[in-house]
Design a protein around this motif. Structure first.
Motif, PDB file in Angstrom:
ATOM      1  N   ASN A  13      43.140  45.264  41.278  1.00  0.00           N
ATOM      2  CA  ASN A  13      42.751  45.805  39.981  1.00  0.00           C
ATOM      3  C   ASN A  13      41.727  44.893  39.296  1.00  0.00           C
ATOM      4  O   ASN A  13      40.693  45.354  38.810  1.00  0.00           O
ATOM      5  CB  ASN A  13      43.964  46.009  39.079  1.00  0.00           C
ATOM      6  N   ASP A  14      42.006  43.597  39.270  1.00  0.00           N
ATOM      7  CA  ASP A  14      41.138  42.664  38.553  1.00  0.00           C
ATOM      8  C   ASP A  14      39.754  42.511  39.190  1.00  0.00           C
ATOM      9  O   ASP A  14      38.764  42.347  38.484  1.00  0.00           O
ATOM     10  CB  ASP A  14      41.787  41.283  38.463  1.00  0.00           C
ATOM     11  N   SER A  18      38.769  47.392  38.329  1.00  0.00           N
ATOM     12  CA  SER A  18      38.252  47.221  36.965  1.00  0.00           C
ATOM     13  C   SER A  18      36.724  47.272  36.928  1.00  0.00           C
ATOM     14  O   SER A  18      36.136  47.508  35.882  1.00  0.00           O
ATOM     15  CB  SER A  18      38.750  45.915  36.353  1.00  0.00           C
ATOM     16  N   LYS A  22      36.425  51.480  33.986  1.00  0.00           N
ATOM     17  CA  LYS A  22      36.451  50.576  32.829  1.00  0.00           C
ATOM     18  C   LYS A  22      37.899  50.294  32.418  1.00  0.00           C
ATOM     19  O   LYS A  22      38.681  51.204  32.164  1.00  0.00           O
ATOM     20  CB  LYS A  22      35.692  51.201  31.662  1.00  0.00           C
ATOM     21  N   GLY A  23      38.258  49.027  32.411  1.00  0.00           N
ATOM     22  CA  GLY A  23      39.605  48.622  32.033  1.00  0.00           C
ATOM     23  C   GLY A  23      40.620  48.690  33.162  1.00  0.00           C
ATOM     24  O   GLY A  23      41.787  48.412  32.965  1.00  0.00           O
ATOM     25  N   GLY A  24      40.201  49.060  34.357  1.00  0.00           N
ATOM     26  CA  GLY A  24      41.123  49.194  35.483  1.00  0.00           C
ATOM     27  C   GLY A  24      41.817  50.539  35.464  1.00  0.00           C
ATOM     28  O   GLY A  24      41.521  51.398  34.637  1.00  0.00           O
ATOM     29  N   PRO A  26      44.355  53.440  34.717  1.00  0.00           N
ATOM     30  CA  PRO A  26      45.147  53.695  33.502  1.00  0.00           C
ATOM     31  C   PRO A  26      46.605  54.056  33.782  1.00  0.00           C
ATOM     32  O   PRO A  26      47.223  54.794  33.030  1.00  0.00           O
ATOM     33  CB  PRO A  26      44.392  54.855  32.857  1.00  0.00           C
TER      34      PRO A  26
END
Length: 132
Positions: A13-14, A18, A22-24, A26
Protein backbone atom coordinates in the motif's frame (compact mmCIF):
# COMPACT_ATOMS: atom_id res chain seq x y z
CA UNK A 1 -7.20 -10.63 1.07
CA UNK A 2 -4.11 -12.60 0.33
CA UNK A 3 -1.77 -15.01 2.04
CA UNK A 4 0.68 -12.11 2.41
CA UNK A 5 1.30 -10.80 5.91
CA UNK A 6 -0.06 -7.48 7.15
CA UNK A 7 3.49 -6.16 6.83
CA UNK A 8 3.64 -7.02 3.13
CA UNK A 9 0.22 -5.39 2.68
CA UNK A 10 1.51 -2.23 4.37
CA UNK A 11 4.56 -2.11 2.11
CA UNK A 12 2.41 -2.79 -0.97
CA UNK A 13 0.00 0.00 0.00
CA UNK A 14 2.68 2.50 1.02
CA UNK A 15 5.02 1.94 -1.94
CA UNK A 16 2.70 0.90 -4.78
CA UNK A 17 -1.03 1.33 -4.26
CA UNK A 18 -0.79 4.81 -2.75
CA UNK A 19 0.96 5.90 -5.95
CA UNK A 20 -1.85 4.45 -8.08
CA UNK A 21 -4.80 5.44 -5.87
CA UNK A 22 -4.62 8.73 -3.99
CA UNK A 23 -4.38 7.86 -0.31
CA UNK A 24 -4.06 4.11 -0.97
CA UNK A 25 -6.90 1.64 -1.14
CA UNK A 26 -10.08 2.82 0.60
CA UNK A 27 -10.72 -0.51 2.29
CA UNK A 28 -8.84 -2.82 4.65
CA UNK A 29 -6.52 -5.45 3.26
CA UNK A 30 -6.82 -8.75 5.06
CA UNK A 31 -4.21 -11.45 5.55
CA UNK A 32 -5.12 -15.09 4.97
CA UNK A 33 -1.83 -16.45 6.28
CA UNK A 34 -1.87 -20.19 5.74
CA UNK A 35 -4.61 -19.95 3.09
CA UNK A 36 -7.57 -21.06 5.23
CA UNK A 37 -10.08 -18.76 3.50
CA UNK A 38 -8.54 -19.51 0.11
CA UNK A 39 -9.04 -23.21 0.69
CA UNK A 40 -12.69 -22.67 1.70
CA UNK A 41 -13.32 -20.75 -1.55
CA UNK A 42 -11.30 -23.25 -3.62
CA UNK A 43 -8.65 -20.80 -4.83
CA UNK A 44 -5.63 -21.98 -2.84
CA UNK A 45 -3.09 -23.73 -5.07
CA UNK A 46 -1.65 -26.42 -2.81
CA UNK A 47 1.20 -27.29 -5.19
CA UNK A 48 2.44 -23.70 -5.48
CA UNK A 49 1.48 -22.70 -1.92
CA UNK A 50 -0.28 -19.54 -3.16
CA UNK A 51 -3.80 -18.31 -3.63
CA UNK A 52 -5.03 -17.65 -7.12
CA UNK A 53 -6.62 -14.25 -7.61
CA UNK A 54 -10.23 -14.72 -6.65
CA UNK A 55 -12.97 -12.11 -6.71
CA UNK A 56 -16.28 -13.01 -5.13
CA UNK A 57 -19.39 -10.84 -5.18
CA UNK A 58 -21.48 -11.84 -2.17
CA UNK A 59 -24.93 -10.35 -1.68
CA UNK A 60 -26.30 -9.09 1.65
CA UNK A 61 -27.88 -12.52 2.22
CA UNK A 62 -24.46 -14.19 2.02
CA UNK A 63 -25.09 -15.76 -1.41
CA UNK A 64 -22.25 -15.72 -3.94
CA UNK A 65 -23.69 -13.94 -6.99
CA UNK A 66 -20.53 -13.84 -9.07
CA UNK A 67 -16.92 -14.89 -8.97
CA UNK A 68 -13.78 -14.81 -11.05
CA UNK A 69 -10.57 -16.75 -10.45
CA UNK A 70 -7.36 -15.85 -12.24
CA UNK A 71 -3.82 -17.17 -11.89
CA UNK A 72 -1.41 -14.87 -9.99
CA UNK A 73 0.23 -13.10 -12.96
CA UNK A 74 -3.10 -11.77 -14.30
CA UNK A 75 -4.51 -8.53 -12.89
CA UNK A 76 -8.17 -7.82 -12.33
CA UNK A 77 -10.26 -4.95 -13.66
CA UNK A 78 -11.61 -2.95 -10.72
CA UNK A 79 -13.95 -0.93 -12.95
CA UNK A 80 -15.53 -4.16 -14.21
CA UNK A 81 -15.99 -5.37 -10.64
CA UNK A 82 -17.74 -2.10 -9.74
CA UNK A 83 -19.95 -2.38 -12.86
CA UNK A 84 -20.93 -5.91 -11.91
CA UNK A 85 -21.76 -4.91 -8.32
CA UNK A 86 -23.93 -2.10 -9.71
CA UNK A 87 -25.66 -4.56 -12.05
CA UNK A 88 -26.34 -6.97 -9.18
CA UNK A 89 -27.77 -4.08 -7.16
CA UNK A 90 -30.16 -3.14 -10.00
CA UNK A 91 -31.34 -6.73 -10.34
CA UNK A 92 -31.70 -7.16 -6.57
CA UNK A 93 -33.61 -3.89 -6.18
CA UNK A 94 -36.01 -4.95 -8.96
CA UNK A 95 -36.47 -8.34 -7.25
CA UNK A 96 -35.48 -9.99 -10.52
CA UNK A 97 -37.95 -8.14 -12.73
CA UNK A 98 -35.02 -6.50 -14.54
CA UNK A 99 -31.87 -7.97 -16.06
CA UNK A 100 -28.73 -6.25 -17.28
CA UNK A 101 -27.66 -7.20 -20.81
CA UNK A 102 -24.13 -7.83 -22.03
CA UNK A 103 -21.96 -4.76 -21.53
CA UNK A 104 -24.66 -2.95 -19.55
CA UNK A 105 -23.55 0.27 -17.87
CA UNK A 106 -25.32 2.18 -15.06
CA UNK A 107 -28.00 4.43 -16.52
CA UNK A 108 -28.50 2.23 -19.58
CA UNK A 109 -31.70 0.35 -20.27
CA UNK A 110 -32.35 -2.96 -18.60
CA UNK A 111 -34.27 -5.91 -19.95
CA UNK A 112 -37.54 -7.33 -18.63
CA UNK A 113 -37.01 -11.10 -18.55
CA UNK A 114 -39.91 -13.25 -19.64
CA UNK A 115 -41.14 -15.58 -22.36
CA UNK A 116 -41.71 -12.66 -24.75
CA UNK A 117 -38.02 -11.70 -24.63
CA UNK A 118 -36.68 -15.18 -25.42
CA UNK A 119 -34.97 -15.12 -28.81
CA UNK A 120 -35.62 -11.39 -29.18
CA UNK A 121 -32.95 -9.75 -27.04
CA UNK A 122 -31.15 -8.78 -30.24
CA UNK A 123 -34.19 -6.69 -31.22
CA UNK A 124 -34.03 -4.46 -28.14
CA UNK A 125 -30.36 -4.51 -27.14
CA UNK A 126 -27.41 -3.92 -29.42
CA UNK A 127 -23.97 -4.52 -27.96
CA UNK A 128 -22.77 -1.12 -29.20
CA UNK A 129 -25.38 0.46 -26.87
CA UNK A 130 -23.02 -0.35 -24.00
CA UNK A 131 -20.35 1.85 -25.54
CA UNK A 132 -22.22 4.98 -26.66
Amino acid sequence: MSIDSIFVHKMWNDHELSKMVKGGVPFPMLSDAGGKVGRIFGIFDEDAGVENRGRFIIDPDGVIQGYEVLTPPIGRNVQETIRQVQAFQVVRKSKGSEATPSGWQPGKMTLKPGPGLVGKVWEVWKTEMAFD
